[in-house]
Every structure is written in structure tokens, then in C-alpha cells.
Design an enzyme around this catalytic site. Structure first.
Site, PDB file in Angstrom:
ATOM      1  CG  HIS A  19      -1.978  -0.981   1.285  1.00  0.00           C
ATOM      2  ND1 HIS A  19      -2.246  -1.736   2.400  1.00  0.00           N
ATOM      3  CD2 HIS A  19      -2.868  -1.377   0.348  1.00  0.00           C
ATOM      4  CE1 HIS A  19      -3.261  -2.553   2.155  1.00  0.00           C
ATOM      5  NE2 HIS A  19      -3.654  -2.354   0.914  1.00  0.00           N
ATOM      6  CE  LYS A  43     -11.188  -7.461   0.950  1.00  0.00           C
ATOM      7  NZ  LYS A  43     -10.030  -6.611   0.662  1.00  0.00           N
ATOM      8  NE  ARG A  96      -2.081  -7.646  -4.357  1.00  0.00           N
ATOM      9  CZ  ARG A  96      -2.805  -7.894  -3.291  1.00  0.00           C
ATOM     10  NH1 ARG A  96      -2.228  -8.002  -2.115  1.00  0.00           N
ATOM     11  NH2 ARG A  96      -4.111  -8.052  -3.367  1.00  0.00           N
ATOM     12  CB  SER A 133      -4.638  -6.437   4.125  1.00  0.00           C
ATOM     13  OG  SER A 133      -4.131  -5.169   3.809  1.00  0.00           O
TER      14      SER A 133
END
Ligand code: PNS
Length: 165
Positions: A19, A43, A96, A133
């Protein structure tokens, strides 16, 4: 709408070195950058939003990221409403893998249709390409050392939290 103001949105639960890399690079591309902690209804959160915001503020300050960087949070509705309120025409996301492409593409299309806000994707520094994360949450919850993956402020917080201090 100005495209010189951008928003880097995310759950940041917790902020990672990946991040921070995206934030640093986005800050060099735009005149004003809003790093926005957003509630993701899909989430289950580990940290309260205010804690994530505070960790981001500390991490950005300690990393001496240059530029006009504002950290904020948003739980009032659509992400594009925040972007429109602050005059941002661009959302910046790190991407990513093909998994990220599949996850981010529908959101980018919806956000553009909702408010003509474009999404710009930055490829990660290879050093951070596998950091997420969710992996950090898992390692931290099992007592592992997350310091290679997160900014020092986050490592300190998770370490003291894990020891109950
Ligand atoms: O770090 P994340 O969890 O991948 O971030 C996803 C986030 C929070 C940016 C996304 O869930 C979001 O934009 N939520 C706000 C609600 C919204 O605007 N939804 C409609 C467009 S997708």
C-alpha cells in the site's frame, strides 16, 4: 472534473508495504492525493476504521512521503461520492496479479459509469508483489512476525497488540 486530484481507496486492514509503495508513487503523480479508508461490506474487519486511518497517517509520516497527502475515511456511501466531493477524477489502485485484475475491473467500470471517475492501476514493486492485508492478518493472528510486510508503525501496533500491552 480535475484529474490532478486522486484517491487511493482501500480497506487497509492493516496497511502494508505494498500500500505504502502505491501511495508514494501516486503522490508523485498527482497534485493532491486522498488516501481513503473505506468500509468493505464484503470483508470482516480486523481493525476499526479509525485505527487503520491512524496507522496510515503514522506510516506515511514515518516514510517521509512527499506531496500533498490527505488521509481520510468514508462510510457514508459510494466511494465515487467522496471522490466527487473532493474534486478527484481518478482512483488509483495497486494491481498484483490476474486475480486483482478480475476483482478490480468490475469496480472500475461501475465507478466510471456512476460518476465518470477513472481508475488508474499501478503495477507493484516486485518486492511487494505477494504482500496482502489478508496474509498479514493471518500471520499476525497466529503470532508470526509481520515486520517484513508492513510499515514499522503497523508492525509496532500489531506486536504490542499481540502481546496484550
Ligand atoms: O482494499 P479493498 O477491500 O480491496 O477495497 C475495496 C473498496 C473498499 C475500495 C471497495 O469495496 C469500495 O469501493 N467500497 C465502497 C462502496 C462502493 O462505492 N461500491 C460501489 C463501487 S465498487
Amino acid at each position: 472534473m480535475s484529474s490532478r486530484i486522486a484517491v487511493v481507496p482501500g480497506s487497509f486492514d492493516p496497511p502494508t508495504l505494498g500500500h505504502l509503495d502505491v501511495i508514494r508513487r501516486a503522490a508523485s503523480l498527482y497534485d493532491e492525493l486522498h488516501v481513503l479508508v473505506v468500509h468493505n461490506p464484503g470483508k470482516e474487519a480486523m481493525l476499526p476504521i479509525a485505527q487503520r486511518q491512524s496507522l496510515l497517517e503514522q506510516s506515511i509520516a514515518e516514510a517521509e512521503i512527499e506531496g500533498d497527502v490527505i488521509v481520510a475515511s468514508w462510510s457514508m456511501g459510494l466511494l465515487v461520492d467522496y471522490a466527487t466531493d473532493v474534486g478527484a477524477g481518478v482512483l488509483v489502485k495497486g494491481i498484483r496479479s490476474q486475480v486483482d485484475v478480475a476483482y478490480e475491473t468490475p469496480m472500475a467500470i461501475v465507478n466510471r459509469h456512476l460518476a465518470h471517475v477513472e481508475t488508474v492501476f499501478l503495477l507493484p514493486d516486485p518486492a511487494h508483489a505477494l504482500v496482502s492485508s489478508s496474509l498479514v492478518r493471518q500471520v499476525a493472528s497466529l503470532g508470526g512476525d509481520v515486520s517484513p510486510f508492513v510499515p514499522p508503525a503497523v508492525a509496532r501496533f500489531l506486536d504490542t497488540g499481540a502481546r496484550g500491552i
